[in-house]
Enzyme design. Structure first.
Site, mmCIF file in Angstrom:
data_model
loop_
_atom_site.group_PDB
_atom_site.id
_atom_site.type_symbol
_atom_site.label_atom_id
_atom_site.label_comp_id
_atom_site.label_asym_id
_atom_site.label_seq_id
_atom_site.Cartn_x
_atom_site.Cartn_y
_atom_site.Cartn_z
ATOM 1 N N TRP A 204 0.859 -1.181 0.000
ATOM 2 C CA TRP A 204 0.000 0.000 0.000
ATOM 3 C C TRP A 204 0.907 1.247 0.000
ATOM 4 C CZ3 TRP A 204 -0.329 3.862 3.811
ATOM 5 C CH2 TRP A 204 -1.312 4.835 3.542
ATOM 6 N N ASP A 371 -15.440 12.330 -2.172
ATOM 7 C CA ASP A 371 -14.924 10.988 -1.882
ATOM 8 C C ASP A 371 -15.761 10.342 -0.781
ATOM 9 O OD1 ASP A 371 -12.603 8.936 -1.038
ATOM 10 O OD2 ASP A 371 -12.027 9.824 -2.951
ATOM 11 N N ASP A 372 -15.177 9.462 -0.041
ATOM 12 C CA ASP A 372 -15.822 8.682 1.018
ATOM 13 C C ASP A 372 -16.532 9.603 2.033
ATOM 14 O OD1 ASP A 372 -16.449 6.626 2.663
ATOM 15 O OD2 ASP A 372 -14.393 5.931 2.969
ATOM 16 N N ARG A 448 -10.105 -3.136 7.359
ATOM 17 C CA ARG A 448 -10.647 -1.759 7.383
ATOM 18 C C ARG A 448 -12.103 -1.769 7.857
ATOM 19 N NH1 ARG A 448 -11.729 3.218 3.255
ATOM 20 N NH2 ARG A 448 -10.569 4.744 4.397
ATOM 21 N N ASP A 483 -13.885 2.361 -5.643
ATOM 22 C CA ASP A 483 -12.836 1.956 -4.706
ATOM 23 C C ASP A 483 -13.055 0.516 -4.240
ATOM 24 O OD1 ASP A 483 -10.631 2.221 -3.069
ATOM 25 O OD2 ASP A 483 -11.426 3.884 -1.886
ATOM 26 N N ASP A 553 -2.293 5.656 -3.161
ATOM 27 C CA ASP A 553 -2.678 6.628 -2.138
ATOM 28 C C ASP A 553 -1.505 7.519 -1.775
ATOM 29 O OD1 ASP A 553 -5.300 6.103 -1.913
ATOM 30 O OD2 ASP A 553 -5.167 4.854 -0.125
HETATM 31 C C1 DGJ Z 1 -8.847 4.493 -0.375
HETATM 32 C C2 DGJ Z 1 -8.556 5.326 -1.579
HETATM 33 O O1 DGJ Z 1 -7.381 4.915 -2.187
HETATM 34 C C3 DGJ Z 1 -8.501 6.780 -1.169
HETATM 35 O O2 DGJ Z 1 -8.151 7.567 -2.263
HETATM 36 C C4 DGJ Z 1 -9.821 7.182 -0.590
HETATM 37 O O3 DGJ Z 1 -10.795 7.110 -1.600
HETATM 38 C C5 DGJ Z 1 -10.183 6.273 0.569
HETATM 39 N N1 DGJ Z 1 -10.098 4.891 0.211
HETATM 40 C C6 DGJ Z 1 -11.557 6.559 1.071
HETATM 41 O O4 DGJ Z 1 -11.958 5.706 2.047
#
Ligand code: DGJ
Length: 732
Positions: A204, A371-372, A448, A483, A553
Site C-alpha cells: 500500500w 470521496d468517502d 478496514r 474503490d 494513495d
Molecule cells: C482508499 C482510496 O485509495 C482513497 O483515495 C480514498 O478514496 C479512501 N479509500 C476513502 O476511504
C-alpha cells in the site's frame, strides 16, 4: 497475413511487424514451441530442433517410446506448447482431476482454424480489435481422447503492437464431471535461461516498484492469493536479455488481463530451458466442469521487442490505451479534477465542499470529486458500506442538490463508491447478513472494518447494479471513483456446493466484470476511475472498464517517481491517476515544492487532492498556472510515446520524455531526489526527435536542433532537494 501455416512442415508462424511466434506439430501429435522472438520468414523443419529433447539425463523413460514410434521424444524436455503434468514433470500449464481420481491429461494436436480479427471472451475483459486492424487469430485444438477433453488454444496476432494475445478454452465432451485445477493462459518454453526477470512489487502506498533479477534454476515468480491482483505484485512479468537496456536487446512482456488471483512463473530446468507460465492462480483454485460445459481462461498479452525495453513499454501503452480501454474517454481529453478526500476525509459537508469548489473554479479545475463519507451514517470507516443513500445531516440538499450547486459554480461533479464492500454496521448487512463472503460457523475477519460482498452471487450483483444506478441517475454525476479496500479472507459462502467452494474467487471476478459492464454501458458519459486502496488493483482487467486508475494513495512527488515509472513499464500514462496534494505529504511527511508536485502529477492523469481554501494567493496562482499548462498540453503527454531517459531506480535523477507521434512536441520532465551542493550538471539526452529539425523550448524560448538535444542534451543541475523542471519543446 499475420498467421502463416506451412502445411508441409506443419509449422505455424504468427508474425507481428517485428516478431515471430512459431509452433510446430511433431509426429502428427505434439504441438511444440519453436521460437518466440525476432521475425523469421523462413521456417526450418522443426525436427532440427528436437535435439533439445534428447539429453534428458535423469528424467523418466520416454513416455511413448517403443509403442508409438516416436524415437527419442521425451515430454519432460520437449518444449511443449501447452504442457500437462504426468510425463512432463516440470510446472504444468494444465492440470485436471477426472472422475476416476487420476490427474494425467494427454493432449494431442487435433486441428486448427484461422480467422480475421478477434473474438471476445465470454464474461471476461480482453484486448479488442476494430475495423481496419490487421489482427488475425488462430485456434489450435488439443484433445485428450481417453477423457474426451478439448483444450483450445487461441492466439491473436496484433501486428502493429508487436503483440500476441493468448487464452485457453477447456471443453468437457465426456459424460463425467472434470475438476480443473490449473489452466494457464499462456505457457512458453524458452530454450535458454539467459534472461533477467522484471516484476512490479510493493505494498500500500508503494506500488509497482521495479525489481530485476537474473533467472536461476528452479521456479521463481510472483502471484496473488488476495482475491485481487493486489498491491504486492502486479500481473506482469518481463524477461529481458542480460544486456538489454531501454534501447537495446530483447524484452518479452507478459501481462494478464485479469484482476483477481494470478500467478506468473519462470521455471529454469537443469538443461537451462525456461518455462514461463501465467494465468489464474492455481493455488486453492478448482473448477468443476460438468459434461458439455466450457471454461474460459483470462487473456495474457505478450509483447516482444528486439530493440530494448522502452519499445516493449510503448507498444503496451499504445495497445492498452486504444485497444483495451474503451468508451467516450478513451479518446477524449479528461477533465482536470479535484478530489476532496485529503482535504476533508470523513468530515465532508456542503459548506466545505462548496468553498473548495469555488476556489477550484477560480484556478480552472473542471470537476470536483466527493470521496468517502457522503452516505449512510459514514463518519469513519467503521460503518455504512452498502447503504448507498445520502447522509442528510452532512449534505442536506442531497446528492442531487449538491451536484446542482457544484454545476452552478461551473464544475462537473463526481462521486466515490465502494460497491464491493459491506460494513457489519449497515442496513444492508442487517437485512442480508449472508451476503458477505464467509464460512459458516467461523468468525468474519474484518479488514478496514469491512467485509466483502459476495459478487459470486447473481442476486448480490443485481442489487449493487441497481443501488449504484439509482444514485447515478438521480443526479448530475459525471465521474465515479470505484474503490475497493480489502482483500479476501475466510473464503466461502453457503450457496455453492462443497465441490465448488474453490470457484468463489474466480466467480467473484466474473460477477464483478458483469456489474462493471452493466454500469459502464448504462452510463456511457460517466468517467469511471478505478481504485483499490490506491493502486491495489491496477491491472489490464480493470482498464477494460475504467480508462484510468488511481495509481497510489501515496501522492508524494518523490515516491510517485518510482510508482509512476514502475506503472508505466506496462500501463499507459493516460491510465494513471496522479494528483498534487498538500505538504507535508500525508503519507510520508515530506515537503516538496509545489512546482515539483505539479510536474510529477502532469505525467499522469492530472488532478488535485488538497484543501484549496487553505492555500495562499501565491500558491493558488501557481496552481492556476499549472492547470493552464496542463490544459494546453491536452493529451499530448498522456497519449505520447514515453522514453525513460533516467530512472529513479538507478540514481538521484528521473527524466521522462513524452514525444508525439509526429515528433513535433516533446515534453521532458526532470526531477531529482536530494539536492547536491555545487551539483554537477546531468545532461538529459532526448530520444527519437527529427535530427535536423529545430525545437523551441516554451519557457526559455531557446531553439535547439533535434540532433543537439539527442547527442549533447539539456543540462540539469540537481542542486535543491526535490527540484524539477518540465521542458516543453515544439518543433518549428
Ligand atoms: C482508499 C482510496 O485509495 C482513497 O483515495 C480514498 O478514496 C479512501 N479509500 C476513502 O476511504
Amino acid at each position: 497475413m499475420a498467421i502463416i501455416y506451412d502445411e508441409v512442415n506443419k509449422i505455424f508462424n504468427l508474425q507481428t511487424e517485428n516478431s515471430s511466434y512459431i509452433m510446430g506439430v511433431v509426429y502428427d501429435k505434439y504441438l511444440v514451441h519453436i521460437h518466440y522472438g525476432k521475425k523469421l520468414n523462413y521456417t526450418a523443419n522443426v525436427s532440427d530442433m528436437l535435439g533439445f529433447s534428447v539429453n534428458r539425463g535423469g528424467s523418466i523413460s520416454p513416455f511413448d517410446y517403443g509403442n508409438e514410434g516416436l524415437g527419442n521424444i521425451c515430454l519432460d524436455t520437449l518444449p511443449q506448447e501447452y504442457a500437462t503434468y504426468g510425463s512432463d514433470l516440470r510446472e504444468p500449464a494444465f492440470h485436471a482431476e477426472y472422475s476416476d481420481g487420476t490427474s494425467y491429461t494427454k493432449l494431442l494436436y487435433k486441428g486448427y482454424r484461422i480467422y480475421k480479427g478477434k473474438e471476445s471472451i465470454k464474461g471476461l475483459p480482453a484486448v479488442y480489435t476494430e475495423e481496419g486492424d490487421k489482427a488475425e487469430s488462430i485456434e489450435i485444438e488439443l484433445y485428450d481422447e481417453l477423457k474426451k477433453l478439448t483444450v483450445m488454444l487461441t492466439y491473436t496476432v496484433l501486428p502493429e503492437f508487436d503483440a500476441i494475445s493468448r487464452r485457453v478454452t477447456v471443453i468437457n465432451n465426456s459424460d463425467c464431471d472434470i475438476k480443473l485445477k490449473k489452466v494457464m493462459s499462456t505457457a512458453i518454453d524458452f530454450n535458454n535461461d539467459k534472461y533477467n526477470m522484471t516484476t512490479l512489487n510493493g505494498s500500500w502506498a508503494r506500488e509497482r516498484h521495479i525489481e530485476r533479477v537474473p533467472l536461476h534454476k528452479g521456479v521463481q515468480g510472483v502471484d496473488s492469493k488476495r482475491g485481487a491482483s493486489g498491491h504486492r505484485h502486479n500481473p506482469f512479468i518481463m524477461l529481458s536479455g542480460l544486456d538489454a537496456t531501454e534501447d537495446y536487446g530483447e524484452a518479452y512482456g507478459f501481462s494478464l488481463v485479469y484482476s483477481g488471483n494470478f500467478e506468473a512463473t519462470a521455471e529454469v530446468e537443469y538443461n537451462n530451458a525456461t518455462r514461463v507460465l501465467m494465468g489464474i492462480n492455481s493455488f486453492d483454485f478448482s473448477w468443476l466442469l460438468a459434461p458439455g460445459e466450457a471454461f474460459y481462461s483470462p487473456e495474457a498479452v505478450m509483447v516482444y521487442s528486439s530493440t530494448g525495453i522502452g519499445e516493449m513499454s510503448r507498444n503496451y501503452h499504445k495497445m492498452y490505451r486504444t485497444r483495451l480501454c474503451r468508451g467516450k474517454y478513451r479518446d477524449s481529453v479528461r477533465p482536470v479534477l479535484i478530489n476532496v478526500w485529503e482535504a476533508v476525509y470523513f468530515t465532508c459537508n456542503e459548506e466545505k465542499i462548496l468553498a473548495i469548489a469555488e476556489k477550484a473554479k477560480d484556478v480552472g479545475i473542471e470537476l470536483l470529486v466527493l470521496d468517502d463519507g457522503w452516505f449512510g451514517k459514514r463518519d469513519s470507516d467503521n460503518c455504512s458500506l452498502g447503504d448507498w443513500v445520502v447522509y442528510k445531516e452532512k449534505l442536506p440538499s442531497g446528492i442531487d442538490g449538491l451536484a446542482k450547486k457544484i454545476n452552478d459554480i461551473g464544475l462537473k461533479f463526481g462521486l466515490w463508491f465502494e460497491p464491493e464492500m459491506i460494513s457489519p454496521d449497515s442496513d444492508l448487512y442487517r437485512a442480508h447478513p449472508d451476503w458477505c463472503i464467509h464460512i459458516k460457523g467461523r468468525g468474519r475477519g474484518l479488514g478496514r472494518q469491512q467485509l466483502i460482498l459476495d459478487f459470486s452471487r447473481d442476486e448480490v450483483c443485481d442489487y449493487i447494479i441497481d443501488a449504484v444506478a439509482k444514485v447515478l441517475s438521480s443526479a448530475s454525476i459525471s465521474y465515479v471513483k470505484w474503490d475497493m479496500n480489502r482483500n479476501m479472507s475466510e473464503i466461502g459462502n453457503e450457496v455453492l456446493t462443497a465441490d465448488r467452494q474453490r470457484e468463489l474467487p474466480h466467480r467473484y471476478m466474473l460477477g464483478l466484470y458483469r456489474v462493471l459492464e452493466a454500469l459502464t454501458s448504462r452510463f456511457p458519459d460517466v468517467l469511471f476511475e478505478g481504485c483499490a486502496g490506491g493502486g491495489g488493483r491496477f491491472d489490464p482487467g480493470m482498464l477494460y472498464y475504467f480508462p484510468q486508475i488511481w495509481a497510489s494513495d501515496d501522492s508524494d512527488a518523490i515516491e510517485r517517481l518510482y510508482i509512476q515509472e514502475g506503472t508505466a513499464l506496462v500501463y499507459p500514462v493516460s491510465t494513471a491517476g496522479a494528483h498534487v496534494s498538500a505538504v507535508p505529504n500525508h503519507q510520508v511527511g515530506r515537503t516538496t515544492p509545489l512546482h515539483t508536485r505539479g510536474n510529477v502529477a502532469m505525467t499522469g492523469q492530472f488532478g488535485y487532492e488538497l484543501d484549496l481554501t487553505k492555500l495562499s494567493e501565491d500558491e493558488l496562482n501557481v496552481i492556476k498556472n499549472q492547470v493552464e499548462t496542463y490544459k494546453a498540453f491536452g493529451t499530448k503527454i498522456t497519449d505520447a510515446a514515453l522514453y525513460r531517459l533516467k530512472s529513479p531506480f538507478c540514481g538521484n535523477v528521473a527524466a521522462w520524455e513524452f514525444l508525439s507521434d509526429e515528433k513535433d512536441f516533446a515534453a521532458v520532465m526532470v526531477a531529482n531526489k536530494l539536492g547536491i551542493p555545487s551539483a554537477p550538471n546531468e545532461f538529459i539526452k532526448l530520444k527519437n526527435l527529427v535530427p535536423d529539425a529545430e525545437y523551441r523550448e516554451r519557457t526559455t524560448g531557446k531553439v535547439y536542433r533535434g540532433e543537439f538535444l539527442e547527442t549533447v542534451g539539456i543540462a540539469y543541475a540537481p542542486s535543491r532537494d526535490f527540484n524539477s523542471v518540465m521542458f516543453v519543446f515544439d518543433k518549428n
